[in-house]
Design a protein around this motif. Structure first.
Motif, short mmCIF file in Angstrom:
data_model
loop_
_atom_site.label_atom_id
_atom_site.label_comp_id
_atom_site.label_asym_id
_atom_site.label_seq_id
_atom_site.Cartn_x
_atom_site.Cartn_y
_atom_site.Cartn_z
N PHE A 78 3.25 -24.69 9.22
CA PHE A 78 3.72 -23.41 9.74
C PHE A 78 3.01 -22.32 8.96
N GLY A 79 2.51 -21.30 9.65
CA GLY A 79 1.85 -20.21 8.96
C GLY A 79 1.96 -18.93 9.75
N GLY A 80 1.91 -17.82 9.05
CA GLY A 80 2.01 -16.56 9.75
C GLY A 80 1.68 -15.36 8.90
N ILE A 81 1.64 -14.21 9.56
CA ILE A 81 1.40 -12.93 8.91
C ILE A 81 2.50 -11.96 9.30
N ASP A 82 2.77 -10.99 8.43
CA ASP A 82 3.79 -9.99 8.74
C ASP A 82 3.36 -8.64 8.17
N GLU A 128 7.12 -10.93 16.66
CA GLU A 128 8.04 -9.81 16.87
C GLU A 128 7.34 -8.51 16.51
N LEU A 129 7.62 -7.47 17.30
CA LEU A 129 7.23 -6.10 17.01
C LEU A 129 8.50 -5.27 17.07
N ALA A 130 8.68 -4.38 16.08
CA ALA A 130 9.91 -3.59 16.05
C ALA A 130 9.62 -2.20 15.50
N ILE A 131 10.44 -1.25 15.93
CA ILE A 131 10.43 0.09 15.36
C ILE A 131 11.88 0.47 15.11
N GLY A 158 6.57 -6.11 12.06
CA GLY A 158 6.32 -7.22 12.96
C GLY A 158 5.79 -8.43 12.24
N PHE A 159 5.70 -9.52 12.99
CA PHE A 159 5.13 -10.75 12.45
C PHE A 159 4.60 -11.60 13.59
N LEU A 160 3.68 -12.49 13.27
CA LEU A 160 3.13 -13.46 14.20
C LEU A 160 2.93 -14.75 13.42
N ALA A 161 3.44 -15.85 13.94
CA ALA A 161 3.35 -17.13 13.24
C ALA A 161 3.19 -18.27 14.24
N GLY A 162 2.71 -19.38 13.75
CA GLY A 162 2.53 -20.56 14.58
C GLY A 162 2.89 -21.82 13.83
N SER A 163 3.18 -22.86 14.59
CA SER A 163 3.52 -24.15 13.98
C SER A 163 2.80 -25.28 14.72
N PHE A 207 0.86 -1.17 0.00
CA PHE A 207 0.00 0.00 0.00
C PHE A 207 0.91 1.23 0.00
N ARG A 208 0.36 2.35 -0.38
CA ARG A 208 1.10 3.61 -0.32
C ARG A 208 2.43 3.52 -1.08
N ASP A 209 2.39 2.98 -2.29
CA ASP A 209 3.59 2.84 -3.13
C ASP A 209 4.70 2.08 -2.44
N GLY A 210 4.34 1.02 -1.72
CA GLY A 210 5.34 0.18 -1.07
C GLY A 210 5.76 0.63 0.32
N GLN A 211 5.19 1.72 0.82
CA GLN A 211 5.57 2.19 2.16
C GLN A 211 4.90 1.37 3.26
N SER A 212 3.85 0.66 2.93
CA SER A 212 3.20 -0.26 3.87
C SER A 212 3.01 -1.59 3.16
N VAL A 213 3.33 -2.66 3.85
CA VAL A 213 3.24 -4.00 3.26
C VAL A 213 2.63 -4.95 4.29
N VAL A 214 1.72 -5.79 3.83
CA VAL A 214 1.12 -6.83 4.66
C VAL A 214 1.28 -8.14 3.91
N GLY A 215 1.66 -9.20 4.62
CA GLY A 215 1.85 -10.49 3.95
C GLY A 215 1.46 -11.66 4.82
N GLY A 216 1.41 -12.81 4.20
CA GLY A 216 1.12 -14.04 4.91
C GLY A 216 1.78 -15.21 4.19
#
Length: 176
Positions: A86-90, A152-155, A104-109, A53-62
């Motif tokens: 294994f699956g997750g979102i970032d 993980e959450l990071a800034i 950040g990301f959150l995943a589980g196995s 989104f926003r020309d690549g300034q925001s990204v969501v994935g899974g």
């Protein structure tokens, strides 16, 4: 089969592979020749999708990965796990012309298998469920599945002054 593509803000990739059961001819101590399975029938899958989104300034994935094995044969049952998922979102979000980035990301196995296979997984050096100093986990020899998570959450800040701050957590049951 492999499918990849980029159409608009979406990027996706999928790969799936199947391996047949393999057998080997062996000679026993008494000289008898026989055949034994050495690799089970297995399906491997991996998929990933990202949207910017926003020309690549925001990204969501899974993403998701899966391994499914036919471990009905006694040769494999106590050693190999039958399923692993294994699956997750970032996400990543840039601000102030990419000077600041939050991510950040959150995943589980989850792995499943025989009691012997999961007991071996619990006891290996990645998990150490048998540790006497860890009162928050317990080795269970009758268990047939193991679940875990990671996040993980990071800034971070870029530019003349740069650095980052992150919080990361992984549970003992996480199996990559």
């Amino acid at each position: 089969a492999k499918v990849t593509g980029k159409k608009g803000p979406w990027t996706m990739g999928i790969i799936d592979g199947v391996t047949p059961e393999e057998k080997a001819d062996i000679e026993l101590a008494d000289g008898t020749r026989t055949s034994s399975p050495v690799e089970p029938f297995t399906n491997y899958f991996a998929g990933r999708a990202r949207r910017d989104f926003r020309d690549g300034q925001s990204v969501v994935g899974g993403m998701v990965t899966s391994t499914v094995r036919n471990v009905d044969d006694d040769v494999f049952k106590s050693v190999l796990r039958s399923d692993a998922t294994f699956g997750g979102i970032d996400f990543e979000h840039s601000m102030q012309k990419r000077k600041w980035t939050a991510s950040g990301f959150l995943a589980g196995s989850r792995v499943t298998g025989s009691e012997d296979a999961i007991a071996a997984t619990q006891a290996n050096s990645t998990h150490y469920y048998q540790r006497p100093d860890a009162d928050y986990i317990e080795f269970d020899p009758a268990r047939t599945s193991l679940d875990g998570h990671i996040g993980e959450l990071a800034i971070s800040r870029n530019g003349g002054v740069f650095g980052s701050l992150a919080y990361k957590e992984a549970s003992p049951g996480l199996e990559l």
